[in-house]
Design a protein around this motif. Sequence first.
Motif, PDB file in Angstrom:
ATOM      1  N   LEU A 118       0.819  -1.200   0.000  1.00  0.00           N
ATOM      2  CA  LEU A 118       0.000   0.000   0.000  1.00  0.00           C
ATOM      3  C   LEU A 118       0.859   1.258   0.000  1.00  0.00           C
ATOM      4  N   TYR A 119       0.351   2.286  -0.696  1.00  0.00           N
ATOM      5  CA  TYR A 119       0.989   3.596  -0.740  1.00  0.00           C
ATOM      6  C   TYR A 119      -0.097   4.668  -0.601  1.00  0.00           C
ATOM      7  N   ALA A 120       0.290   5.854  -0.126  1.00  0.00           N
ATOM      8  CA  ALA A 120      -0.676   6.945  -0.015  1.00  0.00           C
ATOM      9  C   ALA A 120       0.056   8.276  -0.022  1.00  0.00           C
ATOM     10  N   THR A 121      -0.592   9.261  -0.601  1.00  0.00           N
ATOM     11  CA  THR A 121      -0.172  10.654  -0.478  1.00  0.00           C
ATOM     12  C   THR A 121      -1.372  11.433   0.048  1.00  0.00           C
ATOM     13  N   PHE A 122      -1.126  12.491   0.805  1.00  0.00           N
ATOM     14  CA  PHE A 122      -2.255  13.203   1.409  1.00  0.00           C
ATOM     15  C   PHE A 122      -1.866  14.641   1.713  1.00  0.00           C
ATOM     16  N   ASP A 123      -2.881  15.488   1.723  1.00  0.00           N
ATOM     17  CA  ASP A 123      -2.766  16.888   2.123  1.00  0.00           C
ATOM     18  C   ASP A 123      -4.121  17.262   2.705  1.00  0.00           C
ATOM     19  N   VAL A 124      -4.245  17.157   4.031  1.00  0.00           N
ATOM     20  CA  VAL A 124      -5.544  17.284   4.676  1.00  0.00           C
ATOM     21  C   VAL A 124      -5.434  18.224   5.878  1.00  0.00           C
ATOM     22  N   SER A 125      -6.594  18.640   6.385  1.00  0.00           N
ATOM     23  CA  SER A 125      -6.644  19.463   7.589  1.00  0.00           C
ATOM     24  C   SER A 125      -7.931  19.150   8.335  1.00  0.00           C
ATOM     25  N   GLY A 126      -7.928  19.447   9.647  1.00  0.00           N
ATOM     26  CA  GLY A 126      -9.108  19.200  10.460  1.00  0.00           C
ATOM     27  C   GLY A 126      -8.897  19.688  11.877  1.00  0.00           C
TER      28      GLY A 126
ATOM     29  N   ALA B 197     -14.294  14.129  11.732  1.00  0.00           N
ATOM     30  CA  ALA B 197     -15.556  14.755  11.349  1.00  0.00           C
ATOM     31  C   ALA B 197     -15.357  16.046  10.570  1.00  0.00           C
ATOM     32  N   THR B 198     -14.225  16.729  10.760  1.00  0.00           N
ATOM     33  CA  THR B 198     -13.990  18.007  10.088  1.00  0.00           C
ATOM     34  C   THR B 198     -12.919  17.906   9.008  1.00  0.00           C
ATOM     35  N   LEU B 199     -12.463  16.705   8.740  1.00  0.00           N
ATOM     36  CA  LEU B 199     -11.369  16.494   7.792  1.00  0.00           C
ATOM     37  C   LEU B 199     -11.714  17.026   6.407  1.00  0.00           C
ATOM     38  N   ARG B 200     -10.767  17.712   5.779  1.00  0.00           N
ATOM     39  CA  ARG B 200     -10.936  18.175   4.403  1.00  0.00           C
ATOM     40  C   ARG B 200      -9.582  18.171   3.712  1.00  0.00           C
ATOM     41  N   GLY B 201      -9.620  18.028   2.382  1.00  0.00           N
ATOM     42  CA  GLY B 201      -8.375  17.998   1.622  1.00  0.00           C
ATOM     43  C   GLY B 201      -8.423  16.935   0.542  1.00  0.00           C
ATOM     44  N   ARG B 202      -7.230  16.430   0.176  1.00  0.00           N
ATOM     45  CA  ARG B 202      -7.136  15.431  -0.892  1.00  0.00           C
ATOM     46  C   ARG B 202      -6.162  14.335  -0.488  1.00  0.00           C
ATOM     47  N   ALA B 203      -6.412  13.149  -1.015  1.00  0.00           N
ATOM     48  CA  ALA B 203      -5.523  12.020  -0.761  1.00  0.00           C
ATOM     49  C   ALA B 203      -5.637  11.040  -1.912  1.00  0.00           C
ATOM     50  N   THR B 204      -4.608  10.246  -2.078  1.00  0.00           N
ATOM     51  CA  THR B 204      -4.623   9.170  -3.071  1.00  0.00           C
ATOM     52  C   THR B 204      -4.064   7.912  -2.413  1.00  0.00           C
ATOM     53  N   VAL B 205      -4.820   6.831  -2.498  1.00  0.00           N
ATOM     54  CA  VAL B 205      -4.405   5.538  -1.951  1.00  0.00           C
ATOM     55  C   VAL B 205      -4.207   4.577  -3.119  1.00  0.00           C
ATOM     56  N   SER B 206      -3.124   3.820  -3.085  1.00  0.00           N
ATOM     57  CA  SER B 206      -2.868   2.874  -4.173  1.00  0.00           C
ATOM     58  C   SER B 206      -2.254   1.605  -3.611  1.00  0.00           C
ATOM     59  N   MET B 207      -2.341   0.522  -4.406  1.00  0.00           N
ATOM     60  CA  MET B 207      -1.751  -0.756  -4.017  1.00  0.00           C
ATOM     61  C   MET B 207      -1.288  -1.472  -5.282  1.00  0.00           C
ATOM     62  N   LYS B 208      -0.231  -2.236  -5.157  1.00  0.00           N
ATOM     63  CA  LYS B 208       0.249  -3.023  -6.279  1.00  0.00           C
ATOM     64  C   LYS B 208       0.744  -4.375  -5.783  1.00  0.00           C
ATOM     65  N   ASN B 209       0.910  -5.298  -6.751  1.00  0.00           N
ATOM     66  CA  ASN B 209       1.431  -6.638  -6.455  1.00  0.00           C
ATOM     67  C   ASN B 209       0.637  -7.322  -5.349  1.00  0.00           C
ATOM     68  N   GLY B 210      -0.697  -7.339  -5.510  1.00  0.00           N
ATOM     69  CA  GLY B 210      -1.518  -7.902  -4.452  1.00  0.00           C
ATOM     70  C   GLY B 210      -2.322  -9.101  -4.890  1.00  0.00           C
ATOM     71  N   ASN B 211      -2.889  -9.771  -3.909  1.00  0.00           N
ATOM     72  CA  ASN B 211      -3.868 -10.823  -4.163  1.00  0.00           C
ATOM     73  C   ASN B 211      -4.794 -10.899  -2.971  1.00  0.00           C
ATOM     74  N   ILE B 212      -5.932 -11.549  -3.175  1.00  0.00           N
ATOM     75  CA  ILE B 212      -6.940 -11.619  -2.137  1.00  0.00           C
ATOM     76  C   ILE B 212      -7.659 -12.953  -2.234  1.00  0.00           C
ATOM     77  N   ASP B 213      -7.983 -13.528  -1.092  1.00  0.00           N
ATOM     78  CA  ASP B 213      -8.721 -14.781  -1.046  1.00  0.00           C
ATOM     79  C   ASP B 213     -10.088 -14.561  -1.690  1.00  0.00           C
ATOM     80  N   SER B 214     -10.472 -15.437  -2.616  1.00  0.00           N
ATOM     81  CA  SER B 214     -11.737 -15.251  -3.318  1.00  0.00           C
ATOM     82  C   SER B 214     -12.920 -15.297  -2.362  1.00  0.00           C
ATOM     83  N   GLN B 215     -12.776 -15.955  -1.222  1.00  0.00           N
ATOM     84  CA  GLN B 215     -13.870 -15.988  -0.262  1.00  0.00           C
ATOM     85  C   GLN B 215     -14.136 -14.606   0.330  1.00  0.00           C
TER      86      GLN B 215
END
Length: 667
Positions: A502-510, A520-538
């Motif tokens: 997982l990776y993330a960049t953010f610029d927020v305030s609250g 509850a007062t959070l505002r701003g921008r963020a980007t979350v990303s992930m690579k090279n992953g897998n997940i149990d189909s269940q």
Amino acid sequence: MLKLEKMVSGTGHVRAVFKRSGKSARIESLDMLITLDGGQSLQLTGALGELSNPSDVTLDTSIRLYSEANRPPPTKARRDLKLIGVDMQIIAQPDGIAHRRMVIETNGFVLDTRGEGPPPISFSEISRTPEGHLRIGKLVLRIGPPEANFVVLEGSVEDVLQLEGIDIEGRLSMPMASLVTSALSQSSDALGHLTGGFRLSGNAHELSLSDLRAASQGTDLWSLKVSGAIENLLQFRDIALDIAVDVPSGAKLLSALKLDPIKTGPLAVTYQLSTLGSEWATEVTIAVAASQLGFNMKLDIDDPSQKIRGQIVSDLIRVRHLRDIIAAAMQLAKLNDLARAASQGNAPASPPHQSEDVIGPEPLVLKSPEQTDPADTEGTDGDAIAGASTSQPTGPFRNVTLQPLGQSILLSGIDLGVAIDLRKIEGVKGASHLTSDLEIKDQKARLGPLKFEYGGGHFNVSGAMNLKDAPDTLQLSGSMGGWNFGNIMQDLGFKKRASGTLYATFDVSGSHASTRDFLATLRGRATVSMKNGNIDSQLLDLAGLGVVPWLFSKEREAVVTIVCVRAPITISKGRLTTKQAVVETDRVQLVVLGNVDLKHQTLDIVGQPRRIGKPLSRSPWPFTAAGPIANPKIKVQDGPRRLRRSDGASTMPQKRKNCVPDILQLR
């Protein structure tokens, strides 16, 4: 008659009825009002009763140090604290136990105590010294509830009119709860009492406090010891104070405060404050088992630039201890939180069926019905009013406007520079270190950048506050990455297999009042990303997304490969909104739009899966997820949806980009 050395100018009147019958002498119908030109006033009304009986007194006393037109405004800062007035009332009783009330009013708080007991002020052994001074041989001042005074001062004053020759012994007995927060019941004995004594000596210009010794009693939840002396109490100079706090069990203490118990284990805090002239120095040490954190700071209060320099250092901090202490501190912060009304939002209705959506080249990917949330129409003032509790804290303190001491220091206009050096941060996945600095200048605070690596992940975050224009708002920006998605899923209680970085960049305030307020007062921008992953189909089945075997993988396999995840997020009033979040396997691109409301703990999202490179095709089983975050209702739509671009673009490029909505890549 009074032999005053200074001119006193003002007006006044005194009226009383004196009655004498045999050996009985009484003063009735006492009415006295003295008003000085500076606005100070003294008013006495009542009766002294039988003069030979000191308990036969009914008297109202009102002392005002400011006129109504010149009252100092309410203050948050201790340096601007002023005594406004004192009101005392004594009502004689036939049984000799008088009812009394005492109100001490300042522009930062009001101390209001009442009950049965001796008068708040009494004096005797009045005489004239050979030098002609008015002497009080025995003076007693009681502060606090009559049945359990906080402070009792008893001693003598050699020259009352000039306040010279003060020699007073003080006894201290305060509920420990009142030292923690006024929100606690101050009559509660759960936290014990702070008891001890001290001595006051000197005059009105230079009063010293010596032989200070106080310790907690009546509780095994914690122990507090205070000792020291202050040479000049009125100017708060030449100080030597030592404070030691020991907490055998953090969980038991938090439980007694009606907070969530955090198992911190034993905790020890030592605090030393010393001053020489205008130079202040303080050292604080916090220890949890082998973990230790030290603070030291220096300040010259006569320096007009108000510079504070210091260090935060540690030779060893274990991550689990740090995590527990932070969790405990967050619990303690709740003591001063305003009660907030819990509001439950209704789950939004599912979007009506449409056979085709028209999409333009703008970043909007999917269209869903507009949802109107009451939070969107609330103004800032409305939020504050809705969230505020109108009830006053119990106990003798009310109308408290003083800020917590730490916040008061931050807003005092100081120039602060603190170096941070955590030499060893130790956890189950190795060790790291952290160096940074905290700076406050021109009423702007900056922390960071904080850079450290641990367990394969890294943090790079900076914090900032504008203490003048927006003192309640904390700004955070930076990035983090390298965190294992599978470990996070395990920490959240999921036992199924999952992996990814997982990776993330953010610029927020609250608002930094509490974690709840920040979310509850959070505002701003963020980007979350992930690579090279897998997940149990269940896990997909649990989410309602595995209803068709080939939707995410070619066959119903045990593990589904996640090529990438990317979610650009806009945040406003604690609501996280995304319009082009993407999850990709090697066969399917899932595009999601909607929002997650951190304030009301709800979500409302729409997802449409399609084959890679086929953004205009029908979506098999588009779905919605709405309702409480902890238990959303997931509904698979009845029919497929087809998209088209408003500009007519319909051809995928030869080289498509991963985790960018295919419909935005059309040419």
